[in-house]
Design a protein around this motif. Structure first.
Motif, PDB file in Angstrom:
ATOM      1  N   GLY A  62      -4.608   7.088  16.211  1.00 41.67           N
ATOM      2  CA  GLY A  62      -4.900   6.828  14.800  1.00 41.67           C
ATOM      3  C   GLY A  62      -5.364   8.047  14.040  1.00 41.67           C
ATOM      4  N   HIS A  63      -5.965   8.984  14.735  1.00 37.85           N
ATOM      5  CA  HIS A  63      -6.477  10.200  14.099  1.00 37.85           C
ATOM      6  C   HIS A  63      -5.483  11.359  14.157  1.00 37.85           C
ATOM      7  CE1 HIS A  63     -10.236   7.981  14.539  1.00 37.85           C
ATOM      8  NE2 HIS A  63     -10.753   8.804  13.639  1.00 37.85           N
ATOM      9  N   SER A  64      -4.329  11.137  14.755  1.00 41.23           N
ATOM     10  CA  SER A  64      -3.356  12.206  14.931  1.00 41.23           C
ATOM     11  C   SER A  64      -2.534  12.428  13.666  1.00 41.23           C
ATOM     12  CB  SER A  64      -2.410  11.863  16.084  1.00 41.23           C
ATOM     13  OG  SER A  64      -1.387  12.833  16.183  1.00 41.23           O
ATOM     14  N   ILE A  65      -2.421  13.674  13.259  1.00 41.54           N
ATOM     15  CA  ILE A  65      -1.595  14.029  12.106  1.00 41.54           C
ATOM     16  C   ILE A  65      -0.140  13.668  12.368  1.00 41.54           C
ATOM     17  CG2 ILE A  65      -1.106  16.426  12.785  1.00 41.54           C
ATOM     18  CD1 ILE A  65      -2.178  15.461   9.279  1.00 41.54           C
ATOM     19  N   PHE A  66       0.258  13.645  13.647  1.00 36.56           N
ATOM     20  CA  PHE A  66       1.629  13.318  14.020  1.00 36.56           C
ATOM     21  C   PHE A  66       1.932  11.827  13.862  1.00 36.56           C
ATOM     22  CE2 PHE A  66       0.231  16.922  16.719  1.00 36.56           C
ATOM     23  CZ  PHE A  66       0.957  17.911  16.060  1.00 36.56           C
ATOM     24  N   PHE A  67       0.904  11.015  13.769  1.00 43.51           N
ATOM     25  CA  PHE A  67       1.046   9.590  13.495  1.00 43.51           C
ATOM     26  C   PHE A  67       0.737   9.299  12.028  1.00 43.51           C
ATOM     27  CE2 PHE A  67      -0.990   5.349  13.222  1.00 43.51           C
ATOM     28  CZ  PHE A  67       0.063   4.555  13.662  1.00 43.51           C
ATOM     29  N   ALA A  68      -0.292   9.951  11.486  1.00 45.68           N
ATOM     30  CA  ALA A  68      -0.776   9.659  10.137  1.00 45.68           C
ATOM     31  C   ALA A  68       0.251   9.965   9.061  1.00 45.68           C
ATOM     32  CB  ALA A  68      -2.065  10.443   9.873  1.00 45.68           C
ATOM     33  N   VAL A  69       0.911  11.118   9.155  1.00 45.18           N
ATOM     34  CA  VAL A  69       1.876  11.504   8.114  1.00 45.18           C
ATOM     35  C   VAL A  69       3.087  10.564   8.102  1.00 45.18           C
ATOM     36  CG1 VAL A  69       3.444  13.323   7.337  1.00 45.18           C
ATOM     37  CG2 VAL A  69       1.090  13.893   7.958  1.00 45.18           C
ATOM     38  N   PRO A  70       3.746  10.310   9.244  1.00 46.44           N
ATOM     39  CA  PRO A  70       4.882   9.367   9.204  1.00 46.44           C
ATOM     40  C   PRO A  70       4.471   7.961   8.753  1.00 46.44           C
ATOM     41  CG  PRO A  70       4.926  10.620  11.238  1.00 46.44           C
ATOM     42  CD  PRO A  70       3.627  10.939  10.565  1.00 46.44           C
ATOM     43  N   LEU A  71       3.298   7.506   9.202  1.00 45.93           N
ATOM     44  CA  LEU A  71       2.840   6.181   8.791  1.00 45.93           C
ATOM     45  C   LEU A  71       2.621   6.130   7.279  1.00 45.93           C
ATOM     46  CD1 LEU A  71       1.838   3.310   9.470  1.00 45.93           C
ATOM     47  CD2 LEU A  71      -0.462   4.299   9.687  1.00 45.93           C
ATOM     48  N   SER A  72       1.977   7.138   6.727  1.00 47.90           N
ATOM     49  CA  SER A  72       1.710   7.165   5.285  1.00 47.90           C
ATOM     50  C   SER A  72       3.004   7.229   4.481  1.00 47.90           C
ATOM     51  CB  SER A  72       0.807   8.350   4.935  1.00 47.90           C
ATOM     52  OG  SER A  72      -0.441   8.212   5.568  1.00 47.90           O
ATOM     53  N   ILE A  73       3.973   8.009   4.959  1.00 42.87           N
ATOM     54  CA  ILE A  73       5.275   8.078   4.278  1.00 42.87           C
ATOM     55  C   ILE A  73       5.976   6.730   4.339  1.00 42.87           C
ATOM     56  CG2 ILE A  73       7.595   9.087   4.404  1.00 42.87           C
ATOM     57  CD1 ILE A  73       6.204  11.729   5.282  1.00 42.87           C
ATOM     58  N   ALA A  74       5.962   6.098   5.513  1.00 46.17           N
ATOM     59  CA  ALA A  74       6.628   4.796   5.671  1.00 46.17           C
ATOM     60  C   ALA A  74       5.993   3.737   4.777  1.00 46.17           C
ATOM     61  CB  ALA A  74       6.573   4.359   7.139  1.00 46.17           C
ATOM     62  N   VAL A  75       4.670   3.693   4.750  1.00 48.20           N
ATOM     63  CA  VAL A  75       3.990   2.717   3.884  1.00 48.20           C
ATOM     64  C   VAL A  75       4.269   3.021   2.420  1.00 48.20           C
ATOM     65  CG1 VAL A  75       1.725   1.875   3.126  1.00 48.20           C
ATOM     66  CG2 VAL A  75       2.209   2.128   5.565  1.00 48.20           C
ATOM     67  N   GLY A  76       4.271   4.301   2.051  1.00 55.05           N
ATOM     68  CA  GLY A  76       4.568   4.681   0.670  1.00 55.05           C
ATOM     69  C   GLY A  76       5.967   4.272   0.253  1.00 55.05           C
ATOM     70  N   TRP A  81       9.504   0.496  -2.574  1.00 55.07           N
ATOM     71  CA  TRP A  81      10.653  -0.411  -2.507  1.00 55.07           C
ATOM     72  C   TRP A  81      10.319  -1.803  -3.051  1.00 55.07           C
ATOM     73  CZ3 TRP A  81      12.014  -4.434   1.206  1.00 55.07           C
ATOM     74  CH2 TRP A  81      13.353  -4.847   1.087  1.00 55.07           C
ATOM     75  N   VAL A  82       9.086  -2.267  -2.826  1.00 54.90           N
ATOM     76  CA  VAL A  82       8.690  -3.598  -3.319  1.00 54.90           C
ATOM     77  C   VAL A  82       8.023  -3.527  -4.691  1.00 54.90           C
ATOM     78  CG1 VAL A  82       8.506  -4.593  -1.006  1.00 54.90           C
ATOM     79  CG2 VAL A  82       6.466  -3.621  -2.085  1.00 54.90           C
ATOM     80  N   GLY A  83       8.066  -2.368  -5.327  1.00 54.15           N
ATOM     81  CA  GLY A  83       7.529  -2.239  -6.682  1.00 54.15           C
ATOM     82  C   GLY A  83       6.031  -2.038  -6.751  1.00 54.15           C
ATOM     83  N   ARG A  84       5.424  -1.567  -5.674  1.00 50.35           N
ATOM     84  CA  ARG A  84       3.976  -1.331  -5.623  1.00 50.35           C
ATOM     85  C   ARG A  84       3.683   0.116  -5.228  1.00 50.35           C
ATOM     86  NH1 ARG A  84       1.442  -5.699  -7.952  1.00 50.35           N
ATOM     87  NH2 ARG A  84       2.368  -7.616  -7.181  1.00 50.35           N
TER      88      ARG A  84
END
Length: 199
Positions: A62-76, A81-84
């Motif tokens: 959870g604290h890894s930049i290698f997980f945080a950046v892809p997760l944040s991009i995917a959520v963004g 896509w859903v207008g939020r």
């Protein structure tokens, strides 16, 4: 840093983004996304390390930049896509600030930065053996600071925390108390719908 400290930083940062970029206060969804994301790395790593022994320390996936950046991009992207879209930005701000906040916290408390906290699995962090679980660790912290607070023996760091928490509480009120505001509106509409003669 403890989760509530991350929540304070996450809300403060996203509220400033809202005012500077969007020229408005955060919505309830955005405020929730920023605060939830700001504590999510701890919700992932601490229980998995302290309760279940999956990781050696509370600073892993959870604290890894290698997980945080892809997760944040995917959520963004999903939020857009859903207008939020702004809620996705709020998530990214909250999550991505968590990592350097832990590094800065180590520097402020111990005078040494630990960037390896963000580099799992390339770098791993060893920490004290938490023979106790997450809940026990929380109560240990709470009892220690509760005693210091009642004795009036707060460190400079704790005074800064209290000051920052007060500023963010005032900012939250200035923003119209997002999340609470939407909850009150939702409950009010529900009550009105139940009353006879109301539409």
């Amino acid at each position: 840093m403890w989760p509530w400290e991350h929540a304070i930083v996450g809300y403060l940062a996203y509220s400033l983004v809202c005012h500077l970029v969007f020229r408005r206060s955060p919505t309830g969804l955005e405020a929730f996304a920023a605060v939830f994301a700001s504590v999510l790395p701890d919700l992932i790593d601490k229980p998995l390390a302290w309760e279940y022994g999956v990781f050696q320390s509370g600073y892993a996936l959870g604290h890894s930049i290698f997980f945080a950046v892809p997760l944040s991009i995917a959520v963004g992207l999903l939020a857009h896509w859903v207008g939020r879209g702004p809620a996705g930005i709020a998530f990214g701000v909250g999550y991505l600030l968590h990592l350097p906040s832990d590094v800065l916290d180590g520097y402020l408390r111990e005078g040494q930065a630990y960037p390896e906290l963000m580099l799992w699995p390339l770098e791993t962090v060893t920490e004290h053996d938490h023979g106790q679980g997450f809940t026990d660790q929380f109560w240990l912290f709470f009892n220690r600071y509760h005693h210091d607070f009642l004795a009036g023996d707060l460190s400079t760091y704790m005074w800064v925390q209290l000051g920052l928490a007060s500023v963010v509480a005032l900012l939250w009120l200035y923003d119209g108390a997002p999340v609470l505001r939407e909850l009150v509106i939702w409950v009010t509409r529900g009550v009105r719908a139940l009353l006879p003669g109301q539409s």
